[in-house]
Design a protein around this motif. Sequence first.
Motif: not given
Length: 182
Positions: A116-127
């Motif tokens: 799982i790439f947490y860096k590319f997760n929508k909850s982290i990357r998108l506002k």
Amino acid sequence: MKYIVINGENLIYGRIASKIVKLLKDGYFIRIINCQNLVISGRKQHTINRFVSKFNKKTRTNPNKGPFKFNSPVDIFLKSIKGMISQKKKTFMSIYKRLQCFNGQPSKYKLQKNFIFYKFNKSIRLKNISKWIYLKDVAKKLGWESEISFVVDLKKKTIPLLNFKSNFRNLSFLKNNLNKLK
């Protein structure tokens, strides 16, 4: 051989595609599950219109020569990755063959550890106010009719179990799984 199984649940489409290309060039074998749940950031209607405009291109002469239209999420994602790999090199096909994508989660990969790439997760990357759309919603607008479940995969594995009628464990396992599918 280095295998990586990536769970595509809520990962951003473009970011994970570029990371996958980099891993493929490094020599990894990659399997992507839950490909239909990839997220495309941007306004919904704008994203759908962009894919529909690519989908509606035609040829006047011979339709067998292209452009070929893909409407399942797996095919859309594979085509975008294919466009990121340099096709002029001899290693193109060997790189491209190391990649497999699946809608849903095949039983073969249920017990394997998913990367799982947490860096590319929508909850982290998108506002929170950001607009986004799932790849399966775009595919439905392009004509993708069904979400593929792995009922067929389960049936293939349970057919040999029917021959061993004396083994009640296998029969109860079969009954429980078929009841869950209904």
